[in-house]
Enzyme design. Structure first.
Site, PDB file in Angstrom:
ATOM      1  N   THR A  65       0.581  -1.277   0.066  1.00 51.18           N
ATOM      2  CA  THR A  65       0.153   0.001   0.047  1.00 51.18           C
ATOM      3  C   THR A  65       0.993   1.286   0.008  1.00 51.18           C
ATOM      4  O   THR A  65       0.371   2.413  -0.303  1.00 51.18           O
ATOM      5  CB  THR A  65      -0.889   0.116   1.164  1.00 51.18           C
ATOM      6  OG1 THR A  65      -0.120  -0.207   2.282  1.00 51.18           O
ATOM      7  CG2 THR A  65      -2.063  -1.022   1.111  1.00 51.18           C
ATOM      8  N   SER A  72      31.494  -4.768   7.561  1.00 48.70           N
ATOM      9  CA  SER A  72      30.428  -5.509   8.207  1.00 48.70           C
ATOM     10  C   SER A  72      30.884  -6.878   8.800  1.00 48.70           C
ATOM     11  O   SER A  72      31.538  -7.639   8.284  1.00 48.70           O
ATOM     12  CB  SER A  72      29.423  -5.535   7.096  1.00 48.70           C
ATOM     13  OG  SER A  72      28.431  -6.820   7.504  1.00 48.70           O
ATOM     14  N   GLY A 131      17.131 -11.204   3.893  1.00 46.26           N
ATOM     15  CA  GLY A 131      16.095 -11.922   3.019  1.00 46.26           C
ATOM     16  C   GLY A 131      14.993 -12.379   3.593  1.00 46.26           C
ATOM     17  O   GLY A 131      14.139 -13.261   2.748  1.00 46.26           O
ATOM     18  N   ALA A 132      14.651 -12.100   5.031  1.00 46.50           N
ATOM     19  CA  ALA A 132      13.740 -12.603   5.553  1.00 46.50           C
ATOM     20  C   ALA A 132      12.324 -11.659   5.407  1.00 46.50           C
ATOM     21  O   ALA A 132      11.473 -12.052   6.220  1.00 46.50           O
ATOM     22  CB  ALA A 132      13.935 -12.915   7.009  1.00 46.50           C
ATOM     23  N   ASP A 184       9.319   0.407   5.269  1.00 51.77           N
ATOM     24  CA  ASP A 184      10.509   0.004   6.160  1.00 51.77           C
ATOM     25  C   ASP A 184      11.352   1.081   6.715  1.00 51.77           C
ATOM     26  O   ASP A 184      11.482   1.032   8.193  1.00 51.77           O
ATOM     27  CB  ASP A 184      11.360  -0.686   5.312  1.00 51.77           C
ATOM     28  CG  ASP A 184      10.604  -1.834   4.429  1.00 51.77           C
ATOM     29  OD1 ASP A 184       9.538  -1.904   4.656  1.00 51.77           O
ATOM     30  OD2 ASP A 184      11.249  -2.371   3.535  1.00 51.77           O
TER      31      ASP A 184
HETATM   32  C1  GLA Z   1       9.069  -4.255   0.719  1.00 52.95           C
HETATM   33  C2  GLA Z   1       9.265  -2.596   0.566  1.00 52.95           C
HETATM   34  C3  GLA Z   1       8.239  -1.706   1.313  1.00 52.95           C
HETATM   35  C4  GLA Z   1       6.849  -2.122   0.942  1.00 52.95           C
HETATM   36  C5  GLA Z   1       6.636  -3.794   1.115  1.00 52.95           C
HETATM   37  C6  GLA Z   1       5.387  -4.241   1.010  1.00 52.95           C
HETATM   38  O1  GLA Z   1       9.246  -4.561   2.241  1.00 52.95           O
HETATM   39  O2  GLA Z   1      10.493  -2.359   0.993  1.00 52.95           O
HETATM   40  O3  GLA Z   1       8.443  -0.506   0.800  1.00 52.95           O
HETATM   41  O4  GLA Z   1       6.201  -1.931  -0.321  1.00 52.95           O
HETATM   42  O5  GLA Z   1       7.382  -4.449   0.496  1.00 52.95           O
HETATM   43  O6  GLA Z   1       4.298  -3.660   1.806  1.00 52.95           O
END
Ligand code: GLA
Length: 375
Positions: free
Chosen positions: A26, A58, A116-117, A166
């Site tokens: 969204t 890292s 990658g999770a 995120d």
């Molecule tokens: C990934 C992207 C986010 C979002 C989600 C799906 O995590 O980084 O910006 O679009 O997918 O909700």
């Protein structure tokens, strides 16, 4: 580099990964999201270094130490550099592009978010670096700009066209709350999410099936949503409120994509309203599961491991379960009675064993604090 943080201005910053309670795909449709921060995240140890120099390390890739100059950063093409380094370097570039000079810096990164999770290891990394640079070089940069810097670093310098979910979660979430964010206005509200009080747990199943945001499916979903909005004559799918409107879309695939976004926005508003009103979170369970069905059937971003985890958790008595993040692999969340948590985890493990999937990693989460300086 261990022990080489010789300058006096050394500090340590932390930014968390996230799970999204509801509101998937969204964000780039200008809609609503409802994430919570994980206790897992990236720690960035940073020191000011001589002007023009950048050194990166890292702990997850100790052989990959990177030493570049600011001038190198301006040169096109970072193909020689390890992919993880593109995130911090992208953040540095983006600070500079916006006129916030990063004189010289040394960063050591350490992450507890599984990669990658679907739990936002990328945002944890870029936000931890961004707040370190802010505090060292540009203390007046507000959180909203840090979110944009971290997101642009990923979009432009890593090449993944993510939305702001995120980075916003990593920067703005607070302990004990889910973050209700209206991506259009960037207005947000912290909504209490106290599972203990209701003898509940939110389980995360990291299915170990890697998600591949970079391999084009994510970008394709974005393009489909933009195409659907254009055909409907609105700037974003956020602007379509009635499902009746999508009948005007000629292509059944675009109709399904639009239906997901419209119903998902409605689900975020519904869950936010329930939680704001202090409802028993069990009430939101069916809404979470409906979100999964929509991602699986209409948005087509699920994967066999994700569907298996959701189905097994529900059979074991979960109130709701759904995949989180971009999809095509990654993690599932399930809302369960605390007393049923171990049995639910075992049921998912058994279902995976029956299908010869790798054993999922399971842990319970409570909403943790957002990005901050820790030392
Ligand atoms: C990934 C992207 C986010 C979002 C989600 C799906 O995590 O980084 O910006 O679009 O997918 O909700």
């Amino acid at each position: 580099m261990p022990g080489s943080f010789s300058e006096s201005r050394v500090g340590r910053w932390f930014a968390p990964g996230r799970v999204n309670l509801i509101g998937e795909h969204t964000d780039y449709n200008d809609g609503f999201v409802l994430p919570l921060a994980l206790p897992l995240g990236t720690t960035c140890t940073a020191a000011v270094r001589p002007a023009g120099t950048v050194r990166l390390r890292s702990l997850q890739a100790p052989l990959d130490e990177v030493a570049v100059t600011m001038a190198d950063l301006g040169a096109t093409g970072w193909s020689e550099l390890p992919t993880w380094a593109h995130y911090p370097l992208g953040v540095i570039r983006e600070f500079e592009r916006r006129g916030h000079e990063v004189r010289g810096v040394e960063l050591e990164l350490d992450s507890t978010v599984p990669l990658g999770a679907g739990l936002s290891s990328s945002a944890a990394l870029s936000c931890s670096v961004a707040i370190a640079l802010r505090d060292l070089f540009a203390p007046s940069v507000p959180a909203a700009e840090i979110i944009d810097i971290a997101r642009t670093a990923e979009n432009v310098y890593v090449g993944v066209p993510t939305g702001v979910l995120d980075q916003s979660a990593s920067m703005l979430c607070t302990a004990g709350h889910v973050l209700f964010l209206d991506v259009r206005t960037r207005e947000y509200q912290q909504i209490p999410f106290d599972l203990d009080r209701f003898d509940l747990q939110l389980l995360v199943f990291d299915t170990g099936s890697p998600h591949h945001l970079m391999d084009g499916e994510y970008a394709q979903r974005r393009a489909e949503c933009a195409a659907a909005a254009a055909e409907l004559g609105v700037p974003f799918l956020r602007d379509v409120t009635g499902l009746a409107d999508i009948k005007r879309l000629a292509d059944p695939v675009l109709r399904r994509r639009a239906r997901h976004v419209i119903t998902e926005n409605a689900r975020v508003l519904r869950v936010a309203e329930e939680l704001r009103g202090g409802a028993d979170p069990r009430a939101i369970g069916p809404v979470l599961s409906a979100g999964h069905a929509s991602l699986r059937d209409d948005f087509e971003v699920s994967a066999p491991q994700l569907d298996t985890a959701v189905a097994a958790a529900l059979v074991a008595g979960a109130y709701g379960a759904r995949m989180v993040g971009g999809g095509f692999g990654g993690s599932v969340i399930a809302l369960v009675d605390r007393a049923r948590a171990a049995a639910t985890a075992a049921a998912v493990r058994d279902a995976f064993a029956r299908r010869s999937f790798d054993t999922p990693r399971t842990f319970a989460v409570t909403p943790a604090a957002g990005a901050r300086r820790i030392e």
